[in-house]
Enzyme design. Structure first.
Site, mmCIF file in Angstrom:
data_model
loop_
_atom_site.group_PDB
_atom_site.id
_atom_site.type_symbol
_atom_site.label_atom_id
_atom_site.label_comp_id
_atom_site.label_asym_id
_atom_site.label_seq_id
_atom_site.Cartn_x
_atom_site.Cartn_y
_atom_site.Cartn_z
ATOM 1 N N SER A 211 0.866 -1.180 0.000
ATOM 2 C CA SER A 211 0.000 0.000 0.000
ATOM 3 C C SER A 211 0.896 1.220 0.000
ATOM 4 C CB SER A 211 -0.883 0.006 1.257
ATOM 5 O OG SER A 211 -1.519 1.259 1.430
ATOM 6 N N TYR B 171 -2.442 -0.550 10.563
ATOM 7 C CA TYR B 171 -2.339 -0.915 9.152
ATOM 8 C C TYR B 171 -1.042 -0.373 8.557
ATOM 9 C CZ TYR B 171 -3.619 -1.022 4.159
ATOM 10 O OH TYR B 171 -3.646 -1.239 2.810
#
Length: 255
Positions: free
Chosen positions: A140, A153
């Protein structure tokens, strides 16, 4: 499972929907026999049905410590060792640092960092022996920058990019490449959940919440799953590409 006729094998985790589904179909179109894994048998079977080449459905919970070994062993026994591994399975959670629970923190590390580590550890030996292999982790842009309310995250994605870089350095002369693809906001069920979280917390409409996410990217739209799959394919095709975190985010993070 459909019959395989000497095609190279690609293993895709999180293959039941979204990016994983797009990657599976793309690699199948490229002539790979695709081994598909996620927790949902139903979703995997739907993906297998649209893959033009051989496919194997192997449901698995990769947060289980023994799952990677069991998964790869089955693929080796029924087909052969994976030549391509796409570690795509992942999840996100949204909370401020002070409200992030130990359980949420551990969930992010288990799925987004530890599971890819175990998969690399299990599949690298056969790739080294064959002097050829391609490993792609779907990370990501959160592996590159910090954003508020996604600390667990973000930490897990920063960690997995570190894993990719170290593995690539170790394997640089082996014929095995290791890269990360780092998407921004992609039009997937995971982003739908993010939109719903914004709706629940702010009272905005879903359309307004989605527009907020689109505006974070300079091209003012969500990335498509096919655009991420093409970046994965570039990592598979290019033997000089290794140790990279490739941003697929409409230009939001320039690096």
């Amino acid at each position: 499972m459909s019959e395989r006729e000497n095609q190279p094998v690609a293993l895709i985790t999180g293959a039941g929907r979204g990016i994983g589904r797009a990657v599976a179909v793309t690699l199948s179109e490229q002539g790979y026999a695709v081994a598909l894994t996620s927790r949902s048998v139903e979703q995997l079977e739907e993906v297998a049905a649209v893959c033009p080449g051989p496919s194997m459905v192997v449901p698995s919970d990769l947060t289980d410590p023994g799952a990677a070994d069991q998964l790869v062993t089955r693929i080796e026994q029924e087909w052969s060792a994976p030549e391509v591994v796409v570690a795509n399975a992942g999840a996100g959670v949204s909370a401020s640092v002070q409200k992030t629970t130990d359980e949420q923190w551990q969930q992010m590390l288990d799925l987004n960092l530890t599971a890819p580590f175990r998969l690399l550890r299990r599949t690298i030996p056969a790739m080294k022996a064959a002097e050829h292999g391609r490993i792609v982790v779907v990370a990501s842009v959160a592996a590159k920058i910090g954003e508020p309310y996604i600390s667990a995250y973000t930490a897990s994605k920063h960690g997995v990019l570190g894993l990719v870089r170290s593995a690539a350095a170790e394997l640089a002369r082996s014929g095995v490449t290791v890269n990360a693809v780092c998407p921004g906001y992609v039009d997937t069920p995971m982003t739908d959940a993010t939109v719903q979280g914004i709706v629940d917390k702010t009272g905005r409409t879903a359309q307004e919440a989605r527009a907020l996410l689109e505006a974070k990217q300079p091209n003012h739209r969500l990335v498509t799953v096919d655009e991420v799959a093409l970046a994965v394919l570039a990592c598979v095709h290019n033997g000089a590409l290794t140790g990279q975190g490739i941003n697929i985010d409409g230009g939001a993070v320039q690096s």
